[in-house]
Design a protein around this motif. Sequence first.
Motif, PDB file in Angstrom:
ATOM      1  N   ASN A 177       0.838  -1.217   0.000  1.00  0.00           N
ATOM      2  CA  ASN A 177       0.000   0.000   0.000  1.00  0.00           C
ATOM      3  C   ASN A 177       0.864   1.254   0.000  1.00  0.00           C
ATOM      4  OD1 ASN A 177      -2.024  -2.014   0.530  1.00  0.00           O
ATOM      5  ND2 ASN A 177      -3.341  -0.310   1.140  1.00  0.00           N
ATOM      6  N   VAL A 178       0.759   2.019  -1.056  1.00  0.00           N
ATOM      7  CA  VAL A 178       1.604   3.199  -1.241  1.00  0.00           C
ATOM      8  C   VAL A 178       0.925   4.409  -0.601  1.00  0.00           C
ATOM      9  CG1 VAL A 178       2.880   4.553  -2.925  1.00  0.00           C
ATOM     10  CG2 VAL A 178       2.293   2.162  -3.425  1.00  0.00           C
ATOM     11  N   ALA A 179       1.716   5.215   0.096  1.00  0.00           N
ATOM     12  CA  ALA A 179       1.141   6.355   0.820  1.00  0.00           C
ATOM     13  C   ALA A 179       2.200   7.441   0.971  1.00  0.00           C
ATOM     14  CB  ALA A 179       0.642   5.908   2.199  1.00  0.00           C
ATOM     15  N   GLY A 180       1.772   8.586   1.522  1.00  0.00           N
ATOM     16  CA  GLY A 180       2.697   9.676   1.764  1.00  0.00           C
ATOM     17  C   GLY A 180       2.868  10.580   0.559  1.00  0.00           C
ATOM     18  N   ALA A 181       3.875  11.440   0.617  1.00  0.00           N
ATOM     19  CA  ALA A 181       4.140  12.423  -0.431  1.00  0.00           C
ATOM     20  C   ALA A 181       5.608  12.802  -0.385  1.00  0.00           C
ATOM     21  CB  ALA A 181       3.269  13.666  -0.231  1.00  0.00           C
ATOM     22  N   ILE A 231       3.916   1.594   2.374  1.00  0.00           N
ATOM     23  CA  ILE A 231       5.244   2.006   1.961  1.00  0.00           C
ATOM     24  C   ILE A 231       5.202   3.453   1.478  1.00  0.00           C
ATOM     25  CG2 ILE A 231       4.872   0.935  -0.313  1.00  0.00           C
ATOM     26  CD1 ILE A 231       7.918   0.568  -0.501  1.00  0.00           C
ATOM     27  N   HIS A 232       6.164   4.239   1.910  1.00  0.00           N
ATOM     28  CA  HIS A 232       6.231   5.651   1.517  1.00  0.00           C
ATOM     29  C   HIS A 232       6.520   5.742   0.016  1.00  0.00           C
ATOM     30  CE1 HIS A 232       7.477   9.826   1.272  1.00  0.00           C
ATOM     31  NE2 HIS A 232       7.109  10.009   2.536  1.00  0.00           N
ATOM     32  N   VAL A 233       5.797   6.602  -0.670  1.00  0.00           N
ATOM     33  CA  VAL A 233       5.890   6.706  -2.125  1.00  0.00           C
ATOM     34  C   VAL A 233       7.299   7.093  -2.579  1.00  0.00           C
ATOM     35  CG1 VAL A 233       5.077   9.113  -2.173  1.00  0.00           C
ATOM     36  CG2 VAL A 233       4.744   7.627  -4.184  1.00  0.00           C
ATOM     37  N   SER A 234       8.020   7.868  -1.786  1.00  0.00           N
ATOM     38  CA  SER A 234       9.381   8.239  -2.187  1.00  0.00           C
ATOM     39  C   SER A 234      10.343   7.068  -2.042  1.00  0.00           C
ATOM     40  CB  SER A 234       9.873   9.441  -1.370  1.00  0.00           C
ATOM     41  OG  SER A 234       9.121  10.594  -1.691  1.00  0.00           O
ATOM     42  N   ASP A 235      10.156   6.225  -1.036  1.00  0.00           N
ATOM     43  CA  ASP A 235      10.943   4.993  -0.949  1.00  0.00           C
ATOM     44  C   ASP A 235      10.653   4.097  -2.141  1.00  0.00           C
ATOM     45  OD1 ASP A 235      12.382   5.506   1.361  1.00  0.00           O
ATOM     46  OD2 ASP A 235      10.921   4.533   2.690  1.00  0.00           O
ATOM     47  N   LEU A 236       9.398   4.004  -2.518  1.00  0.00           N
ATOM     48  CA  LEU A 236       9.018   3.195  -3.670  1.00  0.00           C
ATOM     49  C   LEU A 236       9.659   3.734  -4.949  1.00  0.00           C
ATOM     50  CD1 LEU A 236       7.309   0.874  -4.795  1.00  0.00           C
ATOM     51  CD2 LEU A 236       5.424   2.496  -5.037  1.00  0.00           C
ATOM     52  N   ALA A 237       9.644   5.051  -5.120  1.00  0.00           N
ATOM     53  CA  ALA A 237      10.262   5.661  -6.300  1.00  0.00           C
ATOM     54  C   ALA A 237      11.752   5.344  -6.342  1.00  0.00           C
ATOM     55  CB  ALA A 237      10.012   7.160  -6.296  1.00  0.00           C
ATOM     56  N   ASP A 238      12.418   5.425  -5.191  1.00  0.00           N
ATOM     57  CA  ASP A 238      13.839   5.101  -5.142  1.00  0.00           C
ATOM     58  C   ASP A 238      14.095   3.646  -5.540  1.00  0.00           C
ATOM     59  OD1 ASP A 238      14.518   7.636  -4.324  1.00  0.00           O
ATOM     60  OD2 ASP A 238      14.653   7.131  -2.188  1.00  0.00           O
ATOM     61  N   ALA A 239      13.194   2.750  -5.173  1.00  0.00           N
ATOM     62  CA  ALA A 239      13.341   1.342  -5.551  1.00  0.00           C
ATOM     63  C   ALA A 239      13.362   1.187  -7.073  1.00  0.00           C
ATOM     64  CB  ALA A 239      12.213   0.512  -4.942  1.00  0.00           C
ATOM     65  N   HIS A 240      12.580   2.002  -7.771  1.00  0.00           N
ATOM     66  CA  HIS A 240      12.571   1.928  -9.236  1.00  0.00           C
ATOM     67  C   HIS A 240      13.899   2.358  -9.839  1.00  0.00           C
ATOM     68  CE1 HIS A 240       8.274   1.629  -8.461  1.00  0.00           C
ATOM     69  NE2 HIS A 240       8.121   1.224  -9.703  1.00  0.00           N
ATOM     70  N   VAL A 241      14.502   3.389  -9.264  1.00  0.00           N
ATOM     71  CA  VAL A 241      15.793   3.851  -9.780  1.00  0.00           C
ATOM     72  C   VAL A 241      16.861   2.777  -9.565  1.00  0.00           C
ATOM     73  CG1 VAL A 241      17.576   5.619  -9.608  1.00  0.00           C
ATOM     74  CG2 VAL A 241      15.172   6.265  -9.437  1.00  0.00           C
ATOM     75  N   HIS A 242      16.873   2.165  -8.388  1.00  0.00           N
ATOM     76  CA  HIS A 242      17.821   1.083  -8.133  1.00  0.00           C
ATOM     77  C   HIS A 242      17.552  -0.117  -9.047  1.00  0.00           C
ATOM     78  CE1 HIS A 242      19.974   2.819  -4.803  1.00  0.00           C
ATOM     79  NE2 HIS A 242      18.868   3.049  -4.121  1.00  0.00           N
ATOM     80  N   ALA A 243      16.282  -0.415  -9.287  1.00  0.00           N
ATOM     81  CA  ALA A 243      15.944  -1.521 -10.185  1.00  0.00           C
ATOM     82  C   ALA A 243      16.436  -1.239 -11.602  1.00  0.00           C
ATOM     83  CB  ALA A 243      14.431  -1.758 -10.183  1.00  0.00           C
ATOM     84  N   LEU A 244      16.303   0.005 -12.043  1.00  0.00           N
ATOM     85  CA  LEU A 244      16.795   0.373 -13.363  1.00  0.00           C
ATOM     86  C   LEU A 244      18.305   0.174 -13.447  1.00  0.00           C
ATOM     87  CD1 LEU A 244      16.555   1.622 -16.171  1.00  0.00           C
ATOM     88  CD2 LEU A 244      16.578   3.884 -15.089  1.00  0.00           C
ATOM     89  N   VAL A 321       2.271   9.746   7.391  1.00  0.00           N
ATOM     90  CA  VAL A 321       1.065  10.563   7.591  1.00  0.00           C
ATOM     91  C   VAL A 321       1.410  12.048   7.551  1.00  0.00           C
ATOM     92  CG1 VAL A 321      -0.714  11.194   9.269  1.00  0.00           C
ATOM     93  CG2 VAL A 321      -0.178   8.775   8.864  1.00  0.00           C
ATOM     94  N   GLU A 322       2.502  12.443   8.185  1.00  0.00           N
ATOM     95  CA  GLU A 322       2.895  13.860   8.195  1.00  0.00           C
ATOM     96  C   GLU A 322       3.142  14.379   6.786  1.00  0.00           C
ATOM     97  OE1 GLU A 322       6.272  13.844  10.737  1.00  0.00           O
ATOM     98  OE2 GLU A 322       5.083  13.564  12.589  1.00  0.00           O
ATOM     99  N   HIS A 323       3.812  13.584   5.949  1.00  0.00           N
ATOM    100  CA  HIS A 323       4.086  14.016   4.578  1.00  0.00           C
ATOM    101  C   HIS A 323       2.793  14.096   3.759  1.00  0.00           C
ATOM    102  CE1 HIS A 323       8.570  12.590   4.874  1.00  0.00           C
ATOM    103  NE2 HIS A 323       8.335  13.719   5.514  1.00  0.00           N
ATOM    104  N   ALA A 324       1.896  13.121   3.966  1.00  0.00           N
ATOM    105  CA  ALA A 324       0.607  13.165   3.267  1.00  0.00           C
ATOM    106  C   ALA A 324      -0.203  14.377   3.704  1.00  0.00           C
ATOM    107  CB  ALA A 324      -0.178  11.879   3.531  1.00  0.00           C
TER     108      ALA A 324
END
Length: 340
Positions: A177-181, A231-244, A321-324
């Motif tokens: 579940n993706v959350a945050g900002a 999972i925080h959306v920015s952590d998820l985004a970072d996972a994509h860069v590492h995967a690339l 929650v704070e970032h969202a």
Amino acid sequence: MSDVPKPFTVLVTGGAGYIGSHAVLALLDAGWPVVVVDNLVTGFRWAVPDTATFVEADIAQTETMTAVLLKHKVGAILHFAGSVVVPESVSDPLKYYRNNTAASRALIEAAVTAGVRHFIFSSTAATYGIPDQVPIPEDAAKQPINPYGTSKLMTEIMLRDTAAAHPINYCALRYFNVAGADPQGRSGQSTAGATHLIKVAVEAATGRRDSVAVFGTDYATPDGTGVRDYIHVSDLADAHVHALDHLVAHPGESLTMNCGYGRGFSVLEVLDTVDRVTNRTIDRRLEARRAGDPDQLVADNRRILATLPWRPRHDDLPTIVEHALAWERRLGERRDAGEI
């Protein structure tokens, strides 16, 4: 930003949407040239930074996408475009097989035609259905209980078969579940009528909703409400860069990995956290279960931790929650100012 020149341009589909826009930021921060393709049905043009090239197009149009890939010398695709609301997939399955499965097939064909070598796919924990074990490992049975999960699993299968037949490798990242900002306030969840629990809760906390619906209180969980791995959306985004980076360094290898923290929170625990962060009490409305919702979805994330140098930076529910909340307040200010 990295000073090392990047070997090609990355195309991000759905890059004007919630998760896609954060991936664009992460790629730009890492020094990648980025082209965003979005049809703006649910995305926002203003969510795409000026430093990325924007193309308004439909990924289902293979010839159009092939031309875009060739024109911009794209070497990798991060594919986020699609429909994501589980209950809607139950009531309108053909929409999900069109937007998620058929459109992805068209995009994969364009990638092969244009000689794209790397493909990262936005998949989902919904591919597991009701899991036999929690936390859920990647090799658990794939038995989706809703068309959303099935539509994503079908795309994973297409990628597997395409990679076996053509010089392309892929990474399917199964989100929990993706959350945050974005912590810097550059992007966040902006979709009207969003169904993400934390988004809904911070809307209620800022007065945009009267209450929050709790769908089901009879699940096999400690407090009877559904448990999810947020999972925080920015952590998820970072996972994509590492995967690339991994796909580029290992051209013969493809990956399927969970993206989560390995810990779950119930609906009531999330709402209690929002109450504490905002110092107010959100009105909760108890309702019946929604179709297609499992009791618990928690990631076994050992594979991604062992494979990539990715490490979560925001693995903390109050921080999410704070970032969202900060993004929700920023959205309100922009609406009041007539900016959006």
